[in-house]
Design an enzyme around this catalytic site. Structure first.
Site, PDB file in Angstrom:
ATOM      1  N   ASP A 131       0.927  -1.000  -0.162  1.00  0.00           N
ATOM      2  CA  ASP A 131      -0.101   0.209  -0.029  1.00  0.00           C
ATOM      3  C   ASP A 131       0.852   1.817  -0.041  1.00  0.00           C
ATOM      4  O   ASP A 131       2.459   0.865   0.479  1.00  0.00           O
ATOM      5  CB  ASP A 131      -0.848  -0.014   0.998  1.00  0.00           C
ATOM      6  CG  ASP A 131      -2.280   1.546   1.553  1.00  0.00           C
ATOM      7  OD1 ASP A 131      -2.682   1.542  -0.059  1.00  0.00           O
ATOM      8  OD2 ASP A 131      -2.742   1.328   2.010  1.00  0.00           O
TER       9      ASP A 131
ATOM     10  N   TRP B 135       3.556   7.603  -2.077  1.00  0.00           N
ATOM     11  CA  TRP B 135       4.000   8.121  -2.456  1.00  0.00           C
ATOM     12  C   TRP B 135       4.048   9.160  -3.739  1.00  0.00           C
ATOM     13  O   TRP B 135       5.393  10.172  -4.019  1.00  0.00           O
ATOM     14  CB  TRP B 135       5.047   6.997  -3.179  1.00  0.00           C
ATOM     15  CG  TRP B 135       6.514   6.529  -3.267  1.00  0.00           C
ATOM     16  CD1 TRP B 135       6.870   6.721  -2.214  1.00  0.00           C
ATOM     17  CD2 TRP B 135       7.275   6.682  -5.056  1.00  0.00           C
ATOM     18  NE1 TRP B 135       8.888   6.964  -3.308  1.00  0.00           N
ATOM     19  CE2 TRP B 135       8.511   7.059  -4.523  1.00  0.00           C
ATOM     20  CE3 TRP B 135       6.694   7.411  -5.685  1.00  0.00           C
ATOM     21  CZ2 TRP B 135       9.023   6.666  -5.757  1.00  0.00           C
ATOM     22  CZ3 TRP B 135       7.556   7.212  -6.983  1.00  0.00           C
ATOM     23  CH2 TRP B 135       8.310   7.427  -7.384  1.00  0.00           C
TER      24      TRP B 135
ATOM     25  N   HIS C 246       2.700   3.904  -9.418  1.00  0.00           N
ATOM     26  CA  HIS C 246       2.233   2.244  -9.254  1.00  0.00           C
ATOM     27  C   HIS C 246       3.675   1.577  -9.878  1.00  0.00           C
ATOM     28  O   HIS C 246       3.996   0.692  -9.876  1.00  0.00           O
ATOM     29  CB  HIS C 246       1.094   2.330 -10.252  1.00  0.00           C
ATOM     30  CG  HIS C 246      -0.620   2.720  -9.335  1.00  0.00           C
ATOM     31  ND1 HIS C 246      -0.533   2.359  -8.210  1.00  0.00           N
ATOM     32  CD2 HIS C 246      -1.762   3.228 -10.053  1.00  0.00           C
ATOM     33  CE1 HIS C 246      -1.553   2.617  -7.149  1.00  0.00           C
ATOM     34  NE2 HIS C 246      -2.336   2.832  -8.584  1.00  0.00           N
TER      35      HIS C 246
ATOM     36  N   ARG D 277     -12.487   2.397  -7.549  1.00  0.00           N
ATOM     37  CA  ARG D 277     -11.682   3.534  -8.059  1.00  0.00           C
ATOM     38  C   ARG D 277     -11.706   3.909 -10.184  1.00  0.00           C
ATOM     39  O   ARG D 277     -12.402   3.729 -10.665  1.00  0.00           O
ATOM     40  CB  ARG D 277      -9.883   2.916  -7.971  1.00  0.00           C
ATOM     41  CG  ARG D 277      -9.159   2.571  -6.803  1.00  0.00           C
ATOM     42  CD  ARG D 277      -8.261   2.242  -6.686  1.00  0.00           C
ATOM     43  NE  ARG D 277      -7.192   2.397  -5.346  1.00  0.00           N
ATOM     44  CZ  ARG D 277      -6.985   1.919  -4.698  1.00  0.00           C
ATOM     45  NH1 ARG D 277      -5.614   2.338  -5.743  1.00  0.00           N
ATOM     46  NH2 ARG D 277      -6.011   2.177  -3.166  1.00  0.00           N
TER      47      ARG D 277
ATOM     48  N   LEU E 274      10.955 -19.807  -4.849  1.00  0.00           N
ATOM     49  CA  LEU E 274       9.449 -19.765  -4.282  1.00  0.00           C
ATOM     50  C   LEU E 274       8.323 -19.875  -5.594  1.00  0.00           C
ATOM     51  O   LEU E 274       8.604 -19.601  -6.113  1.00  0.00           O
ATOM     52  CB  LEU E 274      10.739 -17.853  -4.962  1.00  0.00           C
ATOM     53  CG  LEU E 274       9.177 -17.208  -4.445  1.00  0.00           C
ATOM     54  CD1 LEU E 274       9.262 -16.815  -2.288  1.00  0.00           C
ATOM     55  CD2 LEU E 274      10.063 -15.772  -4.551  1.00  0.00           C
TER      56      LEU E 274
ATOM     57  N   ARG F  62       2.096  -5.037   6.061  1.00  0.00           N
ATOM     58  CA  ARG F  62       1.459  -4.141   5.484  1.00  0.00           C
ATOM     59  C   ARG F  62       2.712  -2.600   5.348  1.00  0.00           C
ATOM     60  O   ARG F  62       2.919  -1.961   6.519  1.00  0.00           O
ATOM     61  CB  ARG F  62       0.078  -3.726   6.155  1.00  0.00           C
ATOM     62  CG  ARG F  62      -0.648  -2.567   5.549  1.00  0.00           C
ATOM     63  CD  ARG F  62      -1.763  -2.704   5.930  1.00  0.00           C
ATOM     64  NE  ARG F  62      -2.884  -1.180   4.437  1.00  0.00           N
ATOM     65  CZ  ARG F  62      -3.986  -1.555   4.349  1.00  0.00           C
ATOM     66  NH1 ARG F  62      -4.718  -2.405   4.303  1.00  0.00           N
ATOM     67  NH2 ARG F  62      -4.673  -1.056   3.557  1.00  0.00           N
TER      68      ARG F  62
ATOM     69  N   ARG G 212      -5.061  -1.964   9.382  1.00  0.00           N
ATOM     70  CA  ARG G 212      -6.043  -2.807   8.733  1.00  0.00           C
ATOM     71  C   ARG G 212      -6.022  -3.121   7.493  1.00  0.00           C
ATOM     72  O   ARG G 212      -4.969  -3.422   7.505  1.00  0.00           O
ATOM     73  CB  ARG G 212      -7.061  -1.775   8.628  1.00  0.00           C
ATOM     74  CG  ARG G 212      -7.149  -0.685   7.145  1.00  0.00           C
ATOM     75  CD  ARG G 212      -8.250   0.453   6.724  1.00  0.00           C
ATOM     76  NE  ARG G 212      -7.793   1.034   5.497  1.00  0.00           N
ATOM     77  CZ  ARG G 212      -7.727   2.183   5.768  1.00  0.00           C
ATOM     78  NH1 ARG G 212      -7.596   2.617   6.857  1.00  0.00           N
ATOM     79  NH2 ARG G 212      -7.473   2.866   4.456  1.00  0.00           N
TER      80      ARG G 212
ATOM     81  N   SER H 246      -7.931  -4.538   5.156  1.00  0.00           N
ATOM     82  CA  SER H 246      -8.847  -4.312   3.549  1.00  0.00           C
ATOM     83  C   SER H 246      -8.775  -5.929   3.058  1.00  0.00           C
ATOM     84  O   SER H 246      -8.517  -5.824   2.098  1.00  0.00           O
ATOM     85  CB  SER H 246      -7.426  -3.017   2.989  1.00  0.00           C
ATOM     86  OG  SER H 246      -7.165  -2.554   3.863  1.00  0.00           O
TER      87      SER H 246
END
Ligand code: IPE
Ligand code: IPE
Ligand code: MG
Length: 244
Positions: free
Chosen positions: A23, A28, A40, A74, A134, A191, A197, A199
């Site tokens: 988040d 930013w 993003h 959004r 991974l 987070r 929270r 979310s």
């Protein structure tokens, strides 16, 4: 790349599964008087760094929250931008992910995604399916509540068709109907960007997960913050409801 503190490297108490709510991209960008898009894009670099660090620390599973079922609220521009970024990421990064022996898995409802994205996701998952490094779970159009409803519906259908009795439904059968089926629960949830929270992320799976919130915004997230989170995690006394 610098090695982590000696005491951490190869420590078998390290989390086996780290989940991250990525988040703060918008904030930013705003701080830099730039459009949210720029945040993003910078977030993709943070994801790359995070994957590198997970591999270096030999953490077996990383789950990242990329797009929630609520993020459709959004503006269409931003949603489209996020979807295009994802598409670019998949097409540009697949060879690299595969080369690093990463196995990609998607958590979430793919029906609502465009045919193009679904196709790229299928290619990426198929290509990396037998990789043994991974496990990278990308939560995409993911919502914890809708995942629980999905599992409930599938189980109800099986009861209706006579595959199960109601008495057969337990936590194990329930888990088998989640997107995360077969993946161990996260040990550590991080987070970024400071909100206290969840979310709608991994509601079922985080029952006993240790939570670490940092004010660092996702595009600034790096190895140092991961190491801080892990150092903090290692100080926790995980009791799972029992006494010591
Ligand atoms: C996280 O950053 C990215 C997604 C939710 C897709 P945000 O876009 O939520 O950034 P903030 O919270 O507005 O700063
Ligand atoms: C959570 O971030 C979802 C993702 C990181 C994909 P949001 O920015 O959507 O969460 P809220 O709206 O602050 O709760
Ligand atoms: Mg946000």
């Amino acid at each position: 790349m610098s090695k982590p503190a000696k005491s951490l490297y190869g420590d078998n108490r390290l989390p086996k599964h780290i989940a991250i709510i990525m988040d703060g991209n918008g904030r930013w960008a705003s701080k830099r008087l730039m459009p949210r898009q720029v945040g993003h894009k910078a977030g993709i670099e943070a994801l790359r760094r995070t994957i590198e660090t997970m591999i270096d620390l030999k953490i077996p599973v990383l789950t990242v929250y990329a797009f929630s079922t609520e993020n459709w609220k959004r503006p269409a521009d931003e949603v489209n931008h996020l979807m295009n970024l994802l598409l670019d990421y998949l097409t540009n990064e697949l060879a690299n992910l595969h080369e690093k022996n990463i196995k990609l898995r998607i958590l979430g409802d793919q029906q609502a995604l465009s045919a193009r994205i679904r196709e790229e996701l299928a290619i990426a998952c198929r290509t990396t399916a037998s990789n043994t490094g991974l496990l990278l779970n990308i939560a995409l159009n993911y919502g914890g509540r809708s995942e629980i409803v999905k599992a409930t519906r599938e189980i109800a259908q099986k009861v209706k068709e006579g595959y199960f009795d109601i008495e057969d439904i337990n936590e194990t059968t329930f888990e088998e109907h989640l997107y995360s089926q077969g993946v161990p629960e996260p040990d550590l949830l991080i987070r970024t960007a400071g909100e206290l929270r969840i979310s709608n992320f991994l509601l079922w799976q985080i029952a006993y997960t240790e939570i670490y919130v940092t004010d660092v915004l996702w595009p600034d997230f790096d190895r140092e913050v991961i190491l801080e989170a892990i150092e903090d995690y290692l100080k926790r006394d995980r009791k799972f409801g029992a006494t010591k």
